[in-house]
Design an enzyme around this catalytic site. Structure first.
Site, short mmCIF file in Angstrom:
data_model
loop_
_atom_site.label_atom_id
_atom_site.label_comp_id
_atom_site.label_asym_id
_atom_site.label_seq_id
_atom_site.Cartn_x
_atom_site.Cartn_y
_atom_site.Cartn_z
N HIS A 559 -2.87 -1.36 -9.33
CA HIS A 559 -2.15 -1.68 -8.38
C HIS A 559 -0.43 -1.97 -8.84
CE1 HIS A 559 -2.86 -4.70 -11.61
NE2 HIS A 559 -4.28 -4.51 -11.41
N HIS A 560 0.09 -0.44 -8.81
CA HIS A 560 1.36 0.68 -8.77
C HIS A 560 2.40 1.02 -7.86
CE1 HIS A 560 -0.80 0.96 -13.22
NE2 HIS A 560 -0.26 -0.03 -13.17
N GLN A 561 1.25 0.25 -6.78
CA GLN A 561 2.25 0.63 -5.20
C GLN A 561 3.63 0.96 -5.40
OE1 GLN A 561 -0.06 -1.92 -5.42
NE2 GLN A 561 -1.76 -1.15 -4.86
#
Length: 644
Positions: A559-561
């Site tokens: 979850h590092h968009q």
């Protein structure tokens, strides 16, 4: 201290014990929801200032600045801008306060299936996520005061200097490593045993330090990596390439969220209003002047308008900032027209999206128990140790204990630039017997049963490699013009033309296997688990073809968009904001969060998001304070209490 122990006693003996019973019955999602819905657990850990948690925002009240989103960047902006006592600030947060149990670091995975998580899912794609339920990956995102900082893994990583030099070289002056390093240092209150001192400070708002608990397996990994030729480094210091125990955002052993770090110290400022359970649904824009003049939002099922005299600042994150822009008519013209949204400004919002993914299929079994144990979670003594001393196994960051940055033979970048991060976990997906990790990592039940079930109750450690510079690029779209409909996320994992992402992963797997062969692991008889992953039976175990198959089954997001509101110069066809974070073509509107980051960083994006908030605050202050020529006596600095 007495009050905290009392809270802990209530949490563990009255509610959490029953929740653990739910865990043992394999109902993790229900258990997590139970935790967050327990009213008796919803006890604030600090006195509520009625002005701070603004309960009844009047219709069409006017502010100098409105900030949408209270996550990493938004919490910084709320604090820094409210230092000017002449400015009136409104912070809108769609969620509520997080519950006290989110402060326990080891429980991080549990809250990714609760009301403080948006519970987003990516769209199904061919050739990836084959082991996910319905081939759709869970994409966690925080929905509470503090945003994702209340449910992330608290890993503190700034990134590589070359990340920021490339960011600036893309036509974004002011964002080089030399420019942003002062903000990384400014935010910190550091307590790190092995550190490059000139790169850290004490006294900032955000606590960062070593994790009090380290398993024997973590020590083995750090030593084995050094035996394999990876030097011990402060990865947030002079050199990133090497191995280190993980640095985390903890304060006396408990989570230090954006709310705790930046919002609590500002809670007594009368010029800062925080409105919870307030969902922004539209940016108000004057069509004649193309100027943002406020926000329309919903609270308690009623519509409100809040107006601004200076700026609207979106800090709603890589998903919700682009969603709100498009709902307001700022986005790709054709996409907006197909949804019957009047086009205000044609910009490539959501057209580009990078993400960090990892691989969870590398497991190693030792002949002696050297890993963290699930039974630690059930021992009340460990909770008392956490509260009274800030120590014990509950301080581990969801199981993460060490990191290594490596450059594989697939990379063509400079020697000082890693292409993979190795995340060491003193346990495995099976450590909790399939209760939380399986769901967090989007692994379907039959796959877990067929591969991980045999690892339950064994001494297993794993390294999950994270691809830090993916070539594959995704995008997002609106589902409809209804603000209550989720956006649609298209990750496009493993779609790069040269299959470089797969090759880099395979190269990292070979390096992890080499580290396992070092003496520090072999003294425990460490052996790789060689069961074939269900779905990959047609391939011979440990061939490159086998690993590619496994990667296409089990590569969850971390979850590092980034890049959904990409920063770039005016001649960049992909750019949404300029180097001052201003939205092209719209006055008085900025975006300040991870959505503006134009390239995938060698970092977990939480800390760069804080940096964006710090720099954005200075950009805004320089512009508006200079225009108003305010007196220095109007600036209020908060005392930072470490007792909070």
């Amino acid at each position: 201290m007495t009050r905290e122990i009392l809270l802990l006693f209530i949490c563990t003996t009255r509610a959490y014990s029953s929740t653990l019973a739910d865990f043992s019955n394999n109902t993790t999602e229900n258990a997590a929801i139970t935790l967050t819905r327990e009213k008796r657990l919803h006890l604030p850990l600090f006195p509520i200032n009625k002005e701070y948690l603004h309960p009844n925002t009047p219709v069409e009240e006017t502010y100098d600045f409105i900030i949408v989103g209270s996550g990493s960047a938004g919490s910084v902006l709320a604090n820094r801008l409210s230092e000017n006592q002449k400015w009136k600030i409104l912070l809108l947060e769609v969620g509520d306060e997080a519950i006290p149990l989110t402060d326990i670091p080891v429980l991080a995975p549990v809250f990714q299936f609760s009301k403080i998580d948006w519970n987003y899912k990516a769209e199904k794609q061919d050739g990836a996520c084959l082991g996910c339920p319905d081939q759709r990956m869970h994409w966690p995102r925080g929905r509470a005061l503090g945003g994702t900082t209340v449910l992330n893994y608290m890993i503190h990583v700034r990134g590589n200097p070359l990340d920021y030099d490339r960011w600036a070289a893309m036509g974004n002056p002011g964002w080089s490593y030399k420019d942003v390093l002062p903000y990384f240092i400014k935010m910190e209150d550091a307590d790190i045993e092995v550190q490059d001192k000139e790169y850290h400070q004490k006294g900032g708002y955000l606590s960062v330090g070593d994790i009090p608990h380290r398993s024997e397996s973590a020590h083995a990994f750090v030593k084995a990596a050094q035996e394999a030729g990876h030097p011990y480094v402060d990865y947030n210091g002079k050199d990133q390439m090497g191995v280190s125990y993980v640095q985390g955002n903890l304060r006396r052993g408990k989570r230090c969220s954006g709310e705790k770090a930046y919002l609590r110290p500002a809670r007594d400022r009368n010029n800062l209003k925080v409105s919870l359970n307030s969902r922004a649904i539209k940016i108000l824009i004057n069509p004649g002047t193309s100027s943002a003049y406020g926000i329309k939002y919903v609270k308690n099922r009623r519509y409100y308008k809040a107006l601004v005299t200076k700026e609207v600042i979106l800090s709603a994150g890589a998903f919700n900032s682009p969603q709100l822009l498009m709902l307001s008519g700022i986005g790709p013209k054709e996409h907006l027209e197909e949804l019957n949204i009047p086009v205000v400004q044609n910009l490539p919002v959501g057209q580009k999206m990078y993400d960090h993914i990892t691989f969870v299929g590398l497991n190693f079994i030792t002949n002696t128990t050297i890993v963290n144990r699930q039974s630690d979670l059930y021992n009340p003594v460990n909770y008392l140790d956490l509260i009274a001393n800030g120590k014990g196994p509950l301080t581990t960051l969801g199981g993460v204990e060490a990191l290594a940055y490596i450059k594989t033979n697939a990379s063509t970048d400079p020697d000082s630039y890693p292409d993979m991060e190795l995340i060491f976990i003193g346990g495995s997906v099976a450590t909790d017997r399939g209760l939380a990790y399986k769901n967090t990592l989007s692994i379907k039940q039959e796959l877990y049963d067929g591969y991980w079930k045999d690892l339950e109750d064994k001494s297993v450690w794993q390294v999950i490699p994270m691809l830090v510079h993916p070539k594959s690029v995704g995008y997002l779209r609106l589902k409809s013009k209804n603000p209550y409909h989720w956006p649609k996320f298209y990750p496009n994992y493993f779609t790069d033309a040269e299959n470089h992402d797969i090759k880099t992963f395979v190269a990292s797997i070979r390096e992890i296997q080499r580290i396992n062969e070092m003496p520090s692991f072999q003294k425990y008889g460490s052996l790789q688990y060689d069961k074939v992953l269900p779905g990959c039976e047609r391939h011979t175990f440990d061939t490159d073809e086998y690993w590619e198959c496994a990667l296409r089954h089990i590569t969850p997001t971390l979850h590092h968009q980034v890049s959904t509101c990409k920063m770039g110069p005016s001649n960049d066809p992909e750019a949404v904001v300029d180097n001052k974070l201003k939205v092209y073509g719209i006055k008085n509107l900025r975006v300040a969060d991870t959505s503006v980051i134009p390239l995938p960083l060698t970092a977990h994006t939480n800390i760069p998001a804080y940096m964006v908030g710090e720099k954005a605050s200075d950009l805004i202050k320089m512009e508006w304070e200079a225009s108003n020529l305010i007196d220095s006596g109007d600036i209020k600095r908060s005392h930072i209490s470490k007792k909070q």
